[in-house]
Design an enzyme around this catalytic site. Structure first.
Site, short mmCIF file in Angstrom:
data_model
loop_
_atom_site.label_atom_id
_atom_site.label_comp_id
_atom_site.label_asym_id
_atom_site.label_seq_id
_atom_site.Cartn_x
_atom_site.Cartn_y
_atom_site.Cartn_z
N SER A 197 176.39 40.32 11.17
CA SER A 197 176.10 41.61 10.55
C SER A 197 177.37 42.43 10.44
O SER A 197 178.01 42.74 11.45
CB SER A 197 175.08 42.38 11.40
OG SER A 197 175.00 43.72 10.95
N HIS A 240 175.35 39.12 6.66
CA HIS A 240 174.20 40.02 6.73
C HIS A 240 174.67 41.45 6.48
O HIS A 240 175.54 41.96 7.19
CB HIS A 240 173.56 39.90 8.11
CG HIS A 240 172.24 40.59 8.24
ND1 HIS A 240 171.06 40.05 7.76
CD2 HIS A 240 171.90 41.77 8.81
CE1 HIS A 240 170.06 40.86 8.03
NE2 HIS A 240 170.54 41.92 8.66
N ASP A 244 173.58 45.24 6.35
CA ASP A 244 172.58 46.21 6.79
C ASP A 244 172.74 47.51 6.03
O ASP A 244 173.77 48.19 6.15
CB ASP A 244 172.73 46.47 8.29
CG ASP A 244 172.21 45.32 9.14
OD1 ASP A 244 171.06 44.89 8.92
OD2 ASP A 244 172.95 44.86 10.03
N MET A 252 171.23 51.26 5.57
CA MET A 252 170.41 52.26 6.25
C MET A 252 170.52 53.59 5.53
O MET A 252 171.60 53.96 5.05
CB MET A 252 170.88 52.43 7.70
CG MET A 252 170.90 51.14 8.49
SD MET A 252 171.41 51.43 10.20
CE MET A 252 171.55 49.76 10.80
N HIS A 312 169.69 43.45 3.97
CA HIS A 312 168.56 43.97 4.73
C HIS A 312 168.45 45.46 4.45
O HIS A 312 169.29 46.24 4.89
CB HIS A 312 168.80 43.69 6.22
CG HIS A 312 167.77 44.27 7.13
ND1 HIS A 312 168.00 44.42 8.49
CD2 HIS A 312 166.52 44.75 6.91
CE1 HIS A 312 166.93 44.95 9.05
NE2 HIS A 312 166.02 45.17 8.11
N MET A 338 166.97 48.85 5.05
CA MET A 338 166.25 49.75 5.96
C MET A 338 166.21 51.12 5.29
O MET A 338 166.82 52.10 5.74
CB MET A 338 166.96 49.79 7.32
CG MET A 338 166.79 48.50 8.11
SD MET A 338 167.84 48.41 9.57
CE MET A 338 169.34 47.71 8.84
N MET A 388 162.66 41.92 13.82
CA MET A 388 163.57 42.83 14.51
C MET A 388 163.33 42.73 16.01
O MET A 388 162.22 42.96 16.50
CB MET A 388 163.35 44.27 14.04
CG MET A 388 163.74 44.55 12.59
SD MET A 388 165.48 44.23 12.24
CE MET A 388 166.29 45.35 13.39
N GLY A 410 168.27 50.59 13.27
CA GLY A 410 169.02 51.83 13.12
C GLY A 410 170.41 51.80 13.71
O GLY A 410 171.31 52.47 13.20
N PHE A 411 170.62 51.02 14.76
CA PHE A 411 171.93 50.99 15.41
C PHE A 411 172.25 49.59 15.91
O PHE A 411 171.34 48.85 16.33
CB PHE A 411 171.97 51.96 16.60
CG PHE A 411 171.83 53.40 16.22
CD1 PHE A 411 172.92 54.14 15.81
CD2 PHE A 411 170.59 54.01 16.26
CE1 PHE A 411 172.78 55.47 15.43
CE2 PHE A 411 170.43 55.34 15.89
CZ PHE A 411 171.54 56.07 15.48
N GLY A 412 173.51 49.22 15.87
CA GLY A 412 173.95 47.97 16.46
C GLY A 412 174.13 48.11 17.96
O GLY A 412 174.14 49.21 18.51
N GLY A 413 174.29 46.97 18.63
CA GLY A 413 174.62 46.97 20.04
C GLY A 413 173.47 47.25 20.98
O GLY A 413 173.70 47.50 22.17
N ASP A 465 166.99 39.57 14.37
CA ASP A 465 168.10 40.52 14.32
C ASP A 465 167.96 41.50 15.47
O ASP A 465 166.97 42.23 15.55
CB ASP A 465 168.07 41.26 12.98
CG ASP A 465 169.23 42.23 12.81
OD1 ASP A 465 170.05 42.37 13.72
OD2 ASP A 465 169.30 42.87 11.73
N GLY A 466 168.97 41.53 16.35
CA GLY A 466 169.01 42.51 17.43
C GLY A 466 169.21 41.87 18.79
O GLY A 466 168.37 41.12 19.26
N SER A 524 177.72 42.76 17.12
CA SER A 524 178.73 42.91 18.16
C SER A 524 179.03 41.59 18.85
O SER A 524 180.18 41.35 19.25
CB SER A 524 178.29 43.97 19.18
OG SER A 524 177.03 43.64 19.74
#
Length: 237
Positions: A17, A42, A44, A46, A75, A77, A146, A151-154, A182-183, A205
């Protein structure tokens, strides 16, 4: 890489991502992860409305498209999603994934994506049940599960999605549908989701950690670690 149903298999695919990439070097980052073994890239998107973050739109996707030789996996969102599908198709998306909740009629959304010449994906948030897509399976090329709230990485992996993946794998049967997760994907969580039936792993990450455009070797090390952990679980399953 071909996305034709005739070439479909369930080997583990790694889709870094770019949410975790250096935004000042997006084109070079795409080339770097591909050179280091990524199967897909990927993307993302948003909107700060459907999810609590804002990234970029179709113009940026169009700019990075020439730097992606594999698959641009977009993707979305965003909500409402339908008015922007054509923009991302024209930007060069190979796969467009929309959330069940991002419009009033997910069946119509999926039809529109395919009519635009893209592969159609649907995303399920952690609280969205598999049954939400039971009657649109034949419209799908990809299901994105998901394993964090979008909404946020990491973020940390949510273990409750593992049985959901297994349920989806039973639901799709022999249909050529990728199950993507993903996640919180790492070499430790990859075996859990692959054993349950996933084959496409999005990692941000966990791929970009420790590397850079100038020194991308860590990207390859990270990609191989995730792939090998997932493939070992696939062989055992």
């Amino acid at each position: 890489m071909s996305l034709d149903a005739a070439d479909f298999d369930r080997r583990v695919l790694i889709a870094p991502s770019i949410l975790s990439a250096d935004f000042a070097e997006l084109g070079a980052e795409c080339r770097a992860v591909e050179d280091q073994g990524a199967d897909w890239v990927h993307v993302d998107v948003m909107d700060g409305h459907f999810v609590p973050n804002l990234t970029f739109g179709a113009p940026v996707a169009k700019c990075i498209r020439p730097h992606i030789r594999t698959v641009m996996d977009v993707h979305l969102m965003i909500a409402p999603v339908d008015p922007l599908l054509e923009d991302f198709a024209k930007a060069g998306a190979d796969i467009i994934t929309a959330h069940v909740e991002a419009g009033p009629h997910i069946d119509r959304t999926l039809q529109s994506i395919r009519a635009l010449g893209c592969k159609a994906g649907v995303a399920l948030n952690p609280g969205t049940p598999p049954e939400a897509i039971e009657y649109v399976l034949d419209r799908l090329d990809l299901i994105l599960v998901m394993s964090v709230n979008p909404g946020f990485g990491g973020q940390s992996f949510i273990p409750a999605v593992v049985p959901k993946i297994a349920t989806l794998r039973r639901m799709i049967g022999d249909r050529p549908i990728h199950i993507q997760v993903d996640g919180g994907i790492t070499p430790e969580t990859a075996p859990l989701v692959v054993a349950a039936g996933a084959n496409s792993l999005v990692a941000g990450s966990a791929v970009f950690r420790g590397g850079s455009v100038a020194d991308p070797a860590a990207y390859g090390t990270n990609i191989r670690a995730i792939r090998e952990a997932g493939e070992a679980a696939r062989v055992r399953a």
